[in-house]
Design a protein around this motif. Structure first.
Motif, PDB file in Angstrom:
ATOM      1  N   LEU A   5     -17.745  -3.962  -5.367  1.00 47.96           N
ATOM      2  CA  LEU A   5     -17.199  -2.618  -5.528  1.00 47.96           C
ATOM      3  C   LEU A   5     -16.583  -2.229  -4.191  1.00 47.96           C
ATOM      4  N   HIS A   6     -15.264  -2.305  -4.137  1.00 44.86           N
ATOM      5  CA  HIS A   6     -14.542  -2.191  -2.875  1.00 44.86           C
ATOM      6  C   HIS A   6     -14.007  -0.773  -2.700  1.00 44.86           C
ATOM      7  N   LEU A   7     -14.704   0.014  -1.877  1.00 44.93           N
ATOM      8  CA  LEU A   7     -14.321   1.395  -1.607  1.00 44.93           C
ATOM      9  C   LEU A   7     -13.849   1.611  -0.176  1.00 44.93           C
ATOM     10  N   ALA A   8     -14.081   0.638   0.696  1.00 47.50           N
ATOM     11  CA  ALA A   8     -13.720   0.804   2.106  1.00 47.50           C
ATOM     12  C   ALA A   8     -12.213   0.933   2.256  1.00 47.50           C
ATOM     13  N   ALA A   9     -11.799   1.939   3.009  1.00 48.87           N
ATOM     14  CA  ALA A   9     -10.367   2.165   3.258  1.00 48.87           C
ATOM     15  C   ALA A   9     -10.223   3.258   4.298  1.00 48.87           C
ATOM     16  N   GLN A  10      -9.075   3.261   4.955  1.00 48.03           N
ATOM     17  CA  GLN A  10      -8.715   4.407   5.771  1.00 48.03           C
ATOM     18  C   GLN A  10      -8.193   5.483   4.832  1.00 48.03           C
ATOM     19  N   ALA A  11      -8.900   6.602   4.777  1.00 46.84           N
ATOM     20  CA  ALA A  11      -8.557   7.670   3.839  1.00 46.84           C
ATOM     21  C   ALA A  11      -7.605   8.669   4.486  1.00 46.84           C
ATOM     22  N   GLY A  12      -7.079   9.575   3.658  1.00 43.30           N
ATOM     23  CA  GLY A  12      -6.334  10.716   4.167  1.00 43.30           C
ATOM     24  C   GLY A  12      -4.833  10.610   4.024  1.00 43.30           C
ATOM     25  N   VAL A  13      -4.280  11.405   3.104  1.00 49.04           N
ATOM     26  CA  VAL A  13      -2.825  11.447   2.931  1.00 49.04           C
ATOM     27  C   VAL A  13      -2.157  12.015   4.178  1.00 49.04           C
ATOM     28  N   ARG A  14      -2.627  13.160   4.657  1.00 48.40           N
ATOM     29  CA  ARG A  14      -1.974  13.813   5.796  1.00 48.40           C
ATOM     30  C   ARG A  14      -2.152  12.998   7.070  1.00 48.40           C
ATOM     31  N   TYR A  15      -3.304  12.379   7.239  1.00 43.82           N
ATOM     32  CA  TYR A  15      -3.545  11.554   8.424  1.00 43.82           C
ATOM     33  C   TYR A  15      -2.578  10.369   8.466  1.00 43.82           C
ATOM     34  N   SER A  16      -2.205   9.866   7.283  1.00 45.00           N
ATOM     35  CA  SER A  16      -1.305   8.707   7.253  1.00 45.00           C
ATOM     36  C   SER A  16       0.105   9.063   7.691  1.00 45.00           C
ATOM     37  N   TYR A  68      -3.494   2.378   8.826  1.00 50.63           N
ATOM     38  CA  TYR A  68      -3.718   1.960   7.442  1.00 50.63           C
ATOM     39  C   TYR A  68      -3.467   0.473   7.220  1.00 50.63           C
ATOM     40  N   LEU A  69      -2.893  -0.193   8.213  1.00 48.34           N
ATOM     41  CA  LEU A  69      -2.560  -1.605   8.025  1.00 48.34           C
ATOM     42  C   LEU A  69      -3.805  -2.481   7.956  1.00 48.34           C
ATOM     43  N   ASP A  70      -4.712  -2.307   8.909  1.00 44.24           N
ATOM     44  CA  ASP A  70      -5.896  -3.169   8.948  1.00 44.24           C
ATOM     45  C   ASP A  70      -6.861  -2.868   7.802  1.00 44.24           C
ATOM     46  N   SER A  71      -7.248  -1.610   7.663  1.00 40.72           N
ATOM     47  CA  SER A  71      -8.264  -1.261   6.671  1.00 40.72           C
ATOM     48  C   SER A  71      -7.766  -1.444   5.243  1.00 40.72           C
ATOM     49  N   ASN A  72      -6.587  -0.931   4.953  1.00 39.22           N
ATOM     50  CA  ASN A  72      -6.150  -0.864   3.568  1.00 39.22           C
ATOM     51  C   ASN A  72      -5.400  -2.097   3.092  1.00 39.22           C
ATOM     52  N   LEU A  73      -4.780  -2.831   4.007  1.00 37.20           N
ATOM     53  CA  LEU A  73      -4.035  -4.019   3.597  1.00 37.20           C
ATOM     54  C   LEU A  73      -4.772  -5.305   3.974  1.00 37.20           C
ATOM     55  N   ALA A  74      -5.052  -5.501   5.258  1.00 41.93           N
ATOM     56  CA  ALA A  74      -5.780  -6.709   5.661  1.00 41.93           C
ATOM     57  C   ALA A  74      -7.181  -6.725   5.055  1.00 41.93           C
ATOM     58  N   GLY A  75      -7.841  -5.573   5.032  1.00 48.30           N
ATOM     59  CA  GLY A  75      -9.182  -5.514   4.457  1.00 48.30           C
ATOM     60  C   GLY A  75      -9.179  -5.898   2.991  1.00 48.30           C
ATOM     61  N   MET A  76      -8.233  -5.382   2.224  1.00 46.35           N
ATOM     62  CA  MET A  76      -8.140  -5.726   0.810  1.00 46.35           C
ATOM     63  C   MET A  76      -7.834  -7.206   0.625  1.00 46.35           C
ATOM     64  N   MET A  77      -6.949  -7.739   1.440  1.00 48.56           N
ATOM     65  CA  MET A  77      -6.608  -9.152   1.340  1.00 48.56           C
ATOM     66  C   MET A  77      -7.834 -10.027   1.559  1.00 48.56           C
ATOM     67  N   ASN A  78      -8.638  -9.700   2.558  1.00 45.95           N
ATOM     68  CA  ASN A  78      -9.814 -10.504   2.854  1.00 45.95           C
ATOM     69  C   ASN A  78     -10.877 -10.381   1.767  1.00 45.95           C
ATOM     70  N   VAL A  79     -10.979  -9.208   1.152  1.00 50.57           N
ATOM     71  CA  VAL A  79     -11.902  -9.052   0.027  1.00 50.57           C
ATOM     72  C   VAL A  79     -11.435  -9.883  -1.166  1.00 50.57           C
ATOM     73  N   LEU A  80     -10.140  -9.863  -1.442  1.00 54.38           N
ATOM     74  CA  LEU A  80      -9.611 -10.681  -2.531  1.00 54.38           C
ATOM     75  C   LEU A  80      -9.878 -12.169  -2.295  1.00 54.38           C
ATOM     76  N   GLU A  81      -9.658 -12.618  -1.076  1.00 52.90           N
ATOM     77  CA  GLU A  81      -9.923 -14.018  -0.761  1.00 52.90           C
ATOM     78  C   GLU A  81     -11.402 -14.351  -0.924  1.00 52.90           C
ATOM     79  N   GLY A  82     -12.255 -13.446  -0.474  1.00 52.09           N
ATOM     80  CA  GLY A  82     -13.689 -13.671  -0.627  1.00 52.09           C
ATOM     81  C   GLY A  82     -14.093 -13.746  -2.086  1.00 52.09           C
ATOM     82  N   CYS A  83     -13.589 -12.834  -2.906  1.00 52.05           N
ATOM     83  CA  CYS A  83     -13.910 -12.831  -4.332  1.00 52.05           C
ATOM     84  C   CYS A  83     -13.382 -14.096  -5.017  1.00 52.05           C
ATOM     85  N   ARG A  84     -12.195 -14.514  -4.609  1.00 54.02           N
ATOM     86  CA  ARG A  84     -11.598 -15.724  -5.187  1.00 54.02           C
ATOM     87  C   ARG A  84     -12.468 -16.944  -4.929  1.00 54.02           C
ATOM     88  N   HIS A  85     -12.843 -17.177  -3.686  1.00 56.66           N
ATOM     89  CA  HIS A  85     -13.592 -18.384  -3.337  1.00 56.66           C
ATOM     90  C   HIS A  85     -15.031 -18.335  -3.846  1.00 56.66           C
TER      91      HIS A  85
END
Length: 340
Positions: A89-100, A107-124
């Motif tokens: 259950l992947h909820l980790a992310a950099q939140a906040g519309v106005r902050y972005s 938002y690059l590391d948390s929301n994009l790289a973080g999701m990519m690494n979770v996908l890779e982990g789930c895949r393997h």
């Protein structure tokens, strides 16, 4: 879309010290699920609040915590290699519309790289079901209401929204290529006890309690589909048990709205707060902020058809629960958590 029933015994919750993550872990533990929570504990807002949430979870049998930045590719891969999970259950992310708008690179590391690494982990690890948090912000502005899952989502008005849309597209590709069952949940304005200090309800209550003015954007002419956190958790758990299946050429993935399906005018929301607090707000009317949209309203037909559940906590009830928690927390702590 058909779905087999999954009964997970070991679950990974990312963002476990966060607002929704904390409530989700509590619910899973109540259900007898073994939970490993991970969180990077970033100081986006007052770290005491995350520490207090985490302390309550750590006192529960069946909960373990690991501090981890999911953008760390090696550390995330090692986590999935040594820990078996039935569901993630992947909820980790950099939140906040106005902050972005002001800090897009955050938002690059948390929301994009973080999701990519979770996908890779789930895949393997061949995880049985990945459920990840998307956002109603992907709908942008200009769609007709209510917002169903097939509305246009390729015109984001903030980088936060763009990062969440990217997560959906990334998950689709992994489902297509590797048969990874994945469900994205477009969450609509979640609120409730233990919420983030940067969220509107928290900022408004703190200001009203302190007799300070509140900033009301777009002169109050906005509607939000406020969704109580307990309803969101119920939806996540029910969806977790029902992983999507491949149907012909269609990959095992889906997108679902999670919202109260009952939009509230911002001024009416403030009136609910005033009633719960027994105080009148000093409103400072301001124009719309960049990245905001005037309306949100969830069509939750698909969620109801899949799970038999639709969020429905009345706004006055949810607001009262938040105010009761806020006052108790401030009494215990001596001061409210800071927004940053």
């Amino acid at each position: 879309m058909s779905a087999d029933f999954l009964q997970p015994r070991r679950v990974l919750v990312t963002g476990a010290a966060g607002f929704i993550g904390y409530h989700l872990c509590e619910r899973l533990l109540d259900d007898g699920v073994q939970v490993l929570g991970v969180d990077s504990l970033t100081p986006y807002y007052d770290p005491r609040l995350k520490a207090d949430r985490l302390a309550r979870l750590s006192a529960r049998e069946g909960f373990r915590f690991e501090r981890l930045d999911l953008a760390d590719r090696v550390a995330t891969a090692e986590l999935f290699a040594r820990e078996p999970f039935d569901a993630v259950l992947h909820l980790a992310a950099q939140a906040g519309v106005r902050y972005s708008v002001e800090n897009p690179l955050a938002y690059l590391d948390s929301n994009l790289a973080g999701m990519m690494n979770v996908l890779e982990g789930c895949r393997h690890a061949r995880v049985g079901h990945l459920v990840y948090a998307s956002s109603s912000s992907v709908y942008g502005a200009g769609n007709t209401m209510p917002l169903s899952e097939d509305k246009v989502t390729d015109r984001p008005v903030s980088l936060y929204a763009a990062s969440k849309k990217a997560n959906e597209v990334m998950a689709y590709s992994y489902s297509h290529l590797y048969d990874l069952p994945a469900t994205g949940l477009r969450l609509f304005t979640v609120y409730g006890p233990w919420g983030r200090p940067d969220m509107a309800i928290f900022r408004f209550v703190r200001a009203i309690e302190e007799r300070a003015p509140i900033d009301v954007y777009n002169h109050g002419q906005m509607r939000r589909d406020f969704t109580y956190v307990g309803d969101v958790v119920e939806a996540i758990v029910r969806v977790m048990h029902r992983p999507p299946q491949r149907e012909g050429a269609a990959p095992p993935q889906r997108i679902l709205n999670v919202g109260n399906s009952s939009p509230v005018m911002l001024m009416d929301f403030i009136a609910c707060l005033e009633q719960a607090l027994g105080k009148v707000a000093d409103k400072r009317l301001l124009p719309m902020q960049p990245g905001d949209v005037p309306d949100t309203w969830a069509d939750v037909t698909r969620l109801g058809e899949l799970t038999g559940f639709s969020p429905a906590t009345p706004i006055r009830e949810g607001v009262q629960r938040f105010v009761d928690w806020y006052r108790a927390y401030v009494r215990e702590r001596g001061e409210p958590p800071a927004a940053s």
